[in-house]
Motif scaffolding. Sequence first.
Motif: not given
Length: 278
Positions: A250-278
């Motif tokens: 769980v700790k590993k997944l939590a770290k990955l879900l709040t990584s720069p890579e995931v932030k970029k993925f969310i911003e690129d894929k959802y274009a403001g329709s989903v917003i990173p919270s970290f």
Amino acid sequence: MRNTAKITTAVLAAGALTLGLSACGSDKDSSSSSSGKSGPLVVAASPVPHAEILNFVKKNLAKKAGLDLEVKEFQDYIVPNTATEDGSVDANYFQNQPYLDDFNKKRGTHIVPVVTVHLEPLGLYSHKVKSSDALKSGATVAVPNDAVNEARALKLLASKGIITLKDGTGTEATPQDIAKNPKNLKFKEVEAALTPRALDDVDAAVINGNYAISAGLKPAKDALVLESAKNNPYGNFLAVKKGNENDPRVKKLAKLLTSPEVKKFIEDKYAGSVIPSF
């Protein structure tokens, strides 16, 4: 000879039953071991965007981090929590704090948040009008029928001046808590997952971000009014049953879900329709 045949048949049947029970026990053992701390981390998630984000992690980040991740998709807002509670899955990713608080209180579950990942802005949509101002007197608006999301929907409408709620209205607001309703709007309570389908039958609908995206809507573009991300308590998080917060997986997944890579993925894929919270 007939008696012998009967005895033989009975023995064979008993043997088959024993084998069947052994097989069932084997499946159960296999299932429980697979959900153990040394097996894959099984996470229940809504298809969009939660499962998409998890599958990005699984494909691009998990192996390098030494995490065996399994994603199970659910369309509703109930089974992911009950499955986490009974151990059918190890964690879930689909909900916000007000919803979880209400769920734990009403169902006696013990689910706790681990890390907040993103916000899906709630929006008002319509197939019949181009702006909220164009809603006619007596128009029907569909809202989610669960307590938390219905209150959230009404608060969205109130924040845009469409209605006014009574002073002190909290996270369990219903249409009965409306103080002023200038357009005499009628409210139709619909299961959250079905609000996009209701668009053809009502004048407008308040739809959760994940269901809007699944229906092909683009919240940042298509919503008549949209929730603000500022000071918003409805961020979606990874959650587990209380006591499992320190599971290394769980700790590993939590770290990955709040990584720069995931932030970029969310911003690129959802274009403001989903917003990173970290």
